[in-house]
Design an enzyme around this catalytic site. Structure first.
Site, PDB file in Angstrom:
ATOM      1  N   GLY A 100       0.839  -1.192   0.000  1.00 35.20           N
ATOM      2  CA  GLY A 100       0.000   0.000   0.000  1.00 35.20           C
ATOM      3  C   GLY A 100       0.870   1.235   0.000  1.00 35.20           C
ATOM      4  O   GLY A 100       1.790   1.359   0.805  1.00 35.20           O
ATOM      5  N   ASP A 229     -11.791   8.389  10.363  1.00 26.76           N
ATOM      6  CA  ASP A 229     -11.445   8.306   8.937  1.00 26.76           C
ATOM      7  C   ASP A 229     -12.025   7.040   8.314  1.00 26.76           C
ATOM      8  O   ASP A 229     -11.422   6.405   7.458  1.00 26.76           O
ATOM      9  CB  ASP A 229      -9.915   8.345   8.769  1.00 26.76           C
ATOM     10  CG  ASP A 229      -9.502   8.645   7.322  1.00 26.76           C
ATOM     11  OD1 ASP A 229     -10.325   9.206   6.565  1.00 26.76           O
ATOM     12  OD2 ASP A 229      -8.365   8.308   6.943  1.00 26.76           O
TER      13      ASP A 229
END
Ligand code: ATP
Ligand code: MG
Length: 300
Positions: A100, A229
């Protein structure tokens, strides 16, 4: 190659004196925008020629940058220090593929001596804005660099705290293993981000949605935490259950804007399930369930 991959390849070639100089610079990042040679001399008690030789090597590897006034610790230098510390503690022995690369972090698979895999997340907050700053100013501001490193160390500390608190409360999060500097080591979740899941990969989307909301409820009610988030990018699905990742921005349920932040987390979750699976759920009802005002939630 990313700075962490360069660091992983290089740390075995670094010698004691290289580490001594790198660590001396690191110790001075909060005092200097650019660490003077004299300070490095004092900190290491190595001869000036030796220090210059080491600085040349560290500069070559991209671990430090030379400025008019001295030396700046680069991201790769901090990566090397963090990786070396994990290696010395026998927590990792090799770094594998990138899994990632976001705006705010680089995440890699790592392995330890017994072959167990885990995940390392290096914080890179400010990377994008820093890059554009560099473009417009045409040179790297040493002041920004050390400040960014400290911001990233702070973010990793928050993630470590968030992961531990959430886990203790029973939220489905990766297991925290260790933190060093701006890097967090955690267990690897075997599954993609929710947004990558195909509709046919999710057998029962209503159960999955409920499961996510149950996790937000546990986080809120037992740990007094709001992730802040939540979206389909910060939930991984292993085919069986959801995992909530990415906690550095978490806030307490008593935060001045807690209601708004929680509502956004719930809204993001619900609107993803509406778009992707056509599930209708009233956000108000879902929020009341997450905060404990309602004890039950039935979906559809
Ligand atoms: N424990 C883990 N197990 C497996 N994959 C992970 C784990 N942690 C992070 N990842 C992968 O790395 C990606 C980035 O991780 P994370 O969301 O924590 O960082 P980020 O800084 O938010 O990135 P971005 O800025 O793009 O949102 C995740 O989307 C996921 O694919
Ligand atoms: Mg994320």
């Amino acid at each position: 190659m990313s700075s962490a991959q360069v660091a992983a390849r290089t740390i075995k070639d670094l010698e004691e004196e290289d580490w001594a100089v790198l660590e001396a610079i690191e110790r001075s990042i909060s005092s200097y925008e650019s660490v003077p040679l004299k300070t490095i001399e004092k900190e290491t008690s190595l001869h000036e020629d030796q220090i210059n030789f080491r600085l040349g090597r560290l500069n070559y590897f991209g671990f430090v940058l030379r400025t008019k006034f001295g030396y700046v610790l680069n991201t790769g230098g901090l990566d090397a220090l963090a990786l070396n510390s994990f290696v010395k503690k026998d927590l990792i022995s090799g770094m594998g593929a990138s899994i990632g690369m976001g705006k705010e972090s680089d995440v890699f698979e790592v392995i330890n001596d017994s072959g167990k895999k885990s995940v390392i997340k290096f914080y890179r907050i400010g990377r994008t804005s820093f890059r554009s700053t560099r473009k417009t100013r045409a040179y790297l501001s040493p002041q920004d660099q050390h400040q960014w490193l400290e911001i990233n160390i702070g973010a990793a500390q928050m993630e470590a705290l968030g992961l531990r608190m959430a886990r203790v409360a029973g939220v489905s999060v990766p297991e925290f293993i260790a933190r060093d500097r701006h890097a967090v080591l955690m267990s690897e979740i075997d599954g993609p981000m929710l947004y990558r899941c195909k509709v046919e990969d999710v057998r029962n989307p209503k159960v999955l949605l409920k499961d996510i909301l149950v996790n937000l409820r546990i986080s809120y009610m037992k740990a007094d935490m709001i992730n802040g988030d939540i979206s389909e990018f910060n939930i991984l699905f292993d085919g069986n259950k959801p995992w909530i990742i990415d906690w550095p921005q978490f806030v307490s349920s008593s935060h001045a804007n807690a209601d708004e932040i929680l509502r956004r987390d719930v809204d993001n979750t619900i609107s993803f399930f509406r778009r992707k699976f056509g599930i209708d759920l009233d956000p108000e009802t879902a929020t009341s369930y997450v905060t404990g005002k309602k004890s039950r939630l039935s979906i559809g």
